[in-house]
Design an enzyme around this catalytic site. Sequence first.
Site, PDB file in Angstrom:
ATOM      1  N   HIS A 189       0.827  -1.208   0.000  1.00  0.00           N
ATOM      2  CA  HIS A 189       0.000   0.000   0.000  1.00  0.00           C
ATOM      3  C   HIS A 189       0.864   1.261   0.000  1.00  0.00           C
ATOM      4  O   HIS A 189       0.468   2.296  -0.527  1.00  0.00           O
ATOM      5  CB  HIS A 189      -0.963  -0.007   1.191  1.00  0.00           C
ATOM      6  N   ARG A 332     -14.729   2.727  -1.484  1.00  0.00           N
ATOM      7  CA  ARG A 332     -14.573   1.384  -0.922  1.00  0.00           C
ATOM      8  C   ARG A 332     -14.621   1.492   0.593  1.00  0.00           C
ATOM      9  O   ARG A 332     -13.911   2.311   1.186  1.00  0.00           O
ATOM     10  CB  ARG A 332     -13.232   0.785  -1.327  1.00  0.00           C
ATOM     11  N   GLU A 431     -11.628 -10.197  -5.050  1.00  0.00           N
ATOM     12  CA  GLU A 431     -10.181 -10.242  -4.814  1.00  0.00           C
ATOM     13  C   GLU A 431      -9.768 -11.493  -4.044  1.00  0.00           C
ATOM     14  O   GLU A 431      -8.647 -11.583  -3.553  1.00  0.00           O
ATOM     15  CB  GLU A 431      -9.666  -8.958  -4.125  1.00  0.00           C
ATOM     16  N   ASP A 455      -4.869  -8.170  -4.441  1.00  0.00           N
ATOM     17  CA  ASP A 455      -5.193  -9.243  -3.504  1.00  0.00           C
ATOM     18  C   ASP A 455      -5.538 -10.533  -4.237  1.00  0.00           C
ATOM     19  O   ASP A 455      -5.192 -11.620  -3.774  1.00  0.00           O
ATOM     20  CB  ASP A 455      -6.355  -8.823  -2.592  1.00  0.00           C
ATOM     21  N   ARG A 465       1.887 -10.221  -1.013  1.00  0.00           N
ATOM     22  CA  ARG A 465       2.200  -9.103  -1.906  1.00  0.00           C
ATOM     23  C   ARG A 465       3.231  -8.142  -1.313  1.00  0.00           C
ATOM     24  O   ARG A 465       3.823  -7.348  -2.017  1.00  0.00           O
ATOM     25  CB  ARG A 465       0.909  -8.342  -2.272  1.00  0.00           C
ATOM     26  N   CYS A 502      -9.640  -2.672 -10.656  1.00  0.00           N
ATOM     27  CA  CYS A 502      -9.050  -1.541  -9.933  1.00  0.00           C
ATOM     28  C   CYS A 502      -7.710  -1.873  -9.291  1.00  0.00           C
ATOM     29  O   CYS A 502      -7.121  -1.028  -8.638  1.00  0.00           O
ATOM     30  CB  CYS A 502     -10.022  -1.005  -8.891  1.00  0.00           C
TER      31      CYS A 502
END
Length: 561
Positions: A189, A332, A431, A455, A465, A502
Site C-alpha cells: 500500500h 470502498r 479479490e 489481492d 504481496r 481496480c
Amino acid sequence: MKTIHGVSASKGIAIGKLSLNKQTLEKVLRHPVTDINAEVNRLIAARTATERTLRGLHQKALRELGEEDSLIFQIHLMLLEDHDYFDSIKDSIVQNKVNAEYAVWMVSNRFYLLFSQMENEYMRARGDDILDISQHLLRYLNPAFAIRLERLSGRGIIAAADLLPSEAVRVDRKRTLAFVTRDGSQYSHAAILLRTMGIPYVVGLGEGFDELIHAECVIVDGSRGDVILDPDPAALHEYEERERKYQEHQKALRELKGCPAITKDGYRIDVHANIGHAEDVDLALENDADGIGLFRTEFLYLGSNANSTEDGQFEAYRKVLQQMKGKRVIIRTLDVGEEPGTSQWRYRDYENPILGIRAIRSSLQSRGVFMTQLRAILRASIYGKVAIMFPVITSEQEILDAKRMVRQAREELEAEGVPVAERIELGAMIETPASVIISDLLARHVDFFSIGTNDLTQYTLAMDRNNPAIAPYYNLHHPAVMRMIRIAVENAKKNGIWTSICGESASDPQLTQFYLSLGVDELSVAPSAVLEIRRAVRKTTLAAVQEETLHKFCGEDGQNL
Ligand code: PEP
Ligand code: MG
C-alpha cells in the site's frame, strides 16, 4: 559511481541528495563506556571525516552550482567547528560516560530544539542543519545509522529500511523527490500511495542498500528500479536526457486530455482513477480521469483521528463528489484489520494478518465503525454520483449483511430528515478465489464487480504481496489470475452487471488488450497512469486481437507463458 538494482515501484527519475532525519537520531541507544579517551577519539575522527566530506561538498557545489548554493556547506562547516556544539558532545561523553553516538544524539536534539523554537526564520532553519551535521557524524561513527534513514518529511531523496502505509501517508509530496527502501514491495500500500502522488520509488535494494551510506548524490530511476550512487558526469547527462524524454512523453500524453478511451474499432471503456485522500482528486482531474474507480478510505483513518469521525469522513466524500461533478466515485468501505480507530496499520501485528479479521469481516464485526462510514457516505451521496463497494468478499452472506447495514443507515438518516440520494450502486470487490468461484451467486446481489488484482494475485498464488523475496515469482500475468478474472467478468455479464478492474494490473499497458478482450467496462488506475492507459486503448483494434489475446493470457495458446 555504482548502480544498485532494486525493483521499480513508482516511475520517474530524481537526482539529489539523501536525507536522514530526527527520528533516526531518536533511535540511538545509550551504552556505558569505560575507555572515555577512546570514545572521545572516535568522535574526533568522525569530526575530521565529516569536515573532509563537507569541504568536498562545498567545492563541488561551488563548481557546479555557484557561490550562493554552496553557502549551505559553509554554514555546516561553521556549525561543526562551533565550540558550543562540539564541546557539548565531548563533555557529554566525559561526564555521562556514554558512547559517542548517544552524546551526538543528546546534543543534537538539544540544539535542534533550541534553534527550532527561535523567532527568527533564518535561525530556525539552523535546526535542520544541526541534524544534517549530526547525520554525518553518526554515519562515520557507525555506518548502521546511515541505513536507518527514515526522514519522511524532509527534502530530497529519502532512504529507509522499509516504508509503512502510515508513514507514506505523511510524506510531504512537495519536498520529497524520491524514495528508496531496502525492503518493501511494489504491490504494498505504501508503493500504491507513492504512485498516486507520482513520487519515484525503488524498493527491495537488499544488501546493496548498505552502499547508500557512502553516497552523497544519487539518481533514482523509478522506472527501471535502479539507484545510481555518486553518478559521474556522463551518467548525470544520460539521466537528464532520459528525464527530458520522460517529460516529452508526458507532454504527448497530455494531448489526450478530453479524448475518450475508445479502440480504433469503436469499443469504449472508462478509465478512472484510484485515490487515497480527498486531495488526490486534484490529481485525478489533472489527468482527466473519467471518474474515481476506487477511493481507498483507510487512509482517512491513518491520517488524523478527526478524519475518521462521521463529519470528518462526510467532508472528505463530499469534497471528492463535488469536485468530480457528477462523474462516478466508487467509495470502498474500510479495508484494514482490527482496531481501525487507531492510527496504526494493523496488518503486521499478526502472524497471518492478511488472512485475519480484515476488510468486510472487520466492518461486520465493528458495526459502529462501519455504520459511521456508511452514514457519512450516504450523507455525501446528494453531492454527486456515488457508488459503494465492499472489500475482500468471500460469501453471499457478507454482501447480504453489508447491504442490510446500508439500508439501516439510510433509514436512520431519513428518520432524521437527512437527504440521501435515491439510488446508490453497490458492488463487491472480487479479490479472493472464493469470490471468483461463486461470482455467479454474488452477481445476483450487486450492481457491479470491481476486481482487485493485487489481492486476487496474492490469494490465488498464495504469495504475500508485501514480501520482497516473492517479487520474482509474483506474476500479475499468471494464467491462473487471468482465468480468475475471466470467470468473474463472464459471470458479471451473464447477470447483466458491469465490471471494473481496480488493482495495479489495470495500469499495466501490456494487459490493456486482455481487459478489452474480456469486455471489461472500466479500468481504474493511479491518476498518473490514466492517460497512458487511454493511449493503450486508443492504439488497439479490438476485433483483430480479441480471440488470440484471450487465449494467450489464459495460457490456452499452447505457448508456455
Ligand atoms: C486490490 O487488492 O487489487 C485492491 C485494489 O485493493 P488494495 O490494493 O487496496 O488491497
Ligand atoms: Mg485489495
